[in-house]
Scaffold this active site. Sequence first.
Site, PDB file in Angstrom:
ATOM      1  CD  GLU A   1      36.548  38.922  39.744  1.00  0.00           C
ATOM      2  OE1 GLU A   1      35.656  39.541  40.350  1.00  0.00           O
ATOM      3  OE2 GLU A   1      36.526  38.719  38.521  1.00  0.00           O
TER       4      GLU A   1
ATOM      5  CG  ASP B   1      37.418  42.059  36.119  1.00  0.00           C
ATOM      6  OD1 ASP B   1      36.812  41.459  37.026  1.00  0.00           O
ATOM      7  OD2 ASP B   1      36.851  42.548  35.119  1.00  0.00           O
TER       8      ASP B   1
ATOM      9  CG  ASP C   1      36.021  45.228  32.502  1.00  0.00           C
ATOM     10  OD1 ASP C   1      35.089  44.946  33.289  1.00  0.00           O
ATOM     11  OD2 ASP C   1      35.941  45.089  31.269  1.00  0.00           O
TER      12      ASP C   1
END
Length: 462
Positions: A317, A208, A415
């Site tokens: 992501e 992340d 996170d």
Amino acid sequence: MDRPLTCSSPHTQARVIDGAWEVFRVLTGRRYRLEFDAGQKLLAERIAAVCRSAWNTALEQRRAYRRRGAFIGYAEQCRQLAEAKKEFPWLAEAPAQVLQQTLKDLDQAYRRHGTWKVRWKSKTRQAPSLRFPTPKHIPVEVINRRWARVFLPKLGWVRFRLSRPLGGAVRSATVSRDGEHWFISFLVEDGQRAPQVHARPDAVVGVDRGVVTAAVTSDGEFFDRRHATAFGVSSSEPPEESMAARADDRGYLSAGEAERYVRLQRRLARAEKGSARRARVVCALGAIMGRVRRRRADFTAQVAHRLTRDYAHIVLEDLKVRGMTASASGTAAAPGARVAQKSGLNRAILDKGWYGLEVALRSAARYTGSVVSAVPAAYTSRTCSVAACGRVDAKSRESQALFRCTACGYVEHADVNAAKCIKAREQAAGPVVSGRGDFGGARVGEASSARSTARGAPRAAA
């Protein structure tokens, strides 16, 4: 006997053996600082200007042809360029191979992005650069353990600081200016093969990226420049996130550099546009930002090395960084809202180097056999990572750092929870198999949309 079918890209080359694609060599980059004399600097600027003019003229010609429903390609533009040299002698200042490479780069950009999305080259916005694609025209000689020299057509022999060995055969070279200094980047065939299997084939991690911590893994490891020491760039504890710590955060600037940068910005505001004083101030600002870029690139390279060494599959992501960092100012007719807040967010994203980290991961993955893939980013920060729960609720994100699920009560660093959700989404989508991704789209270390490892091997025709 039939010759083996081969395929190549700027970074890898592959061939068909017994009906299967095999990646057999990796190309890598080596960058050195050139030591031009005054005459060579002026000539390099003129050659770069000729290349910029050739690019813009060829792009306008392609657009003119497109408007009337016609097409002109690389071969025809090269022929017309050779004829134009008779009428415009200044075109002959640039080496023929450099001009041809400019037209070839334009042709590749045209095919990849289309006629109307290819941009003009600006004298002020783009740094001058020129590429020499033919190895035999750019011989390299080592002078001693500190210095070497390279012969560049039209420019002659130029020394460069041998900060690291070339480590292979030179395939091409690109000369560019960064601030006040010129650099040369060699594309080198280092003889290393891209491994087909990682040393830890079952190791999977979700990553992340954030504006407080640069990268957080699903295993609870925090990567940020504030953790950077002589022993590594990560920690099992998150960086301090108090208001005082955020106020003292200067990014990759030192205290003295941050103070000098503010003084230079004030001096720039007072300088008259187009004046020599303004040019000197801009140059000084660029020198400071050049150091920041190099520090950020060093950090992302170290993070990429760690992750690709320890994990066979790295899940990110799917973030559209260019769109996420676009200005919110709007237009005079439709002004934007919360422009200052959006500007601060843009600076934070760019300072953490989200896109640079992804590029570094894909580059490092070519040497370890790792696979880098991306999953949709929607709601990863609001979703509970517990497999039996999976509740999506904005109220679960109690603060920037704390995630407490409103359904099952699971507590985790926000996170780390998001990184676990990213990893779970990839695993839920199905196992990544050793497939044959399209060589033109997915490259070594990159998973294609068809859920394959795509380690540089082209997909066999159906």
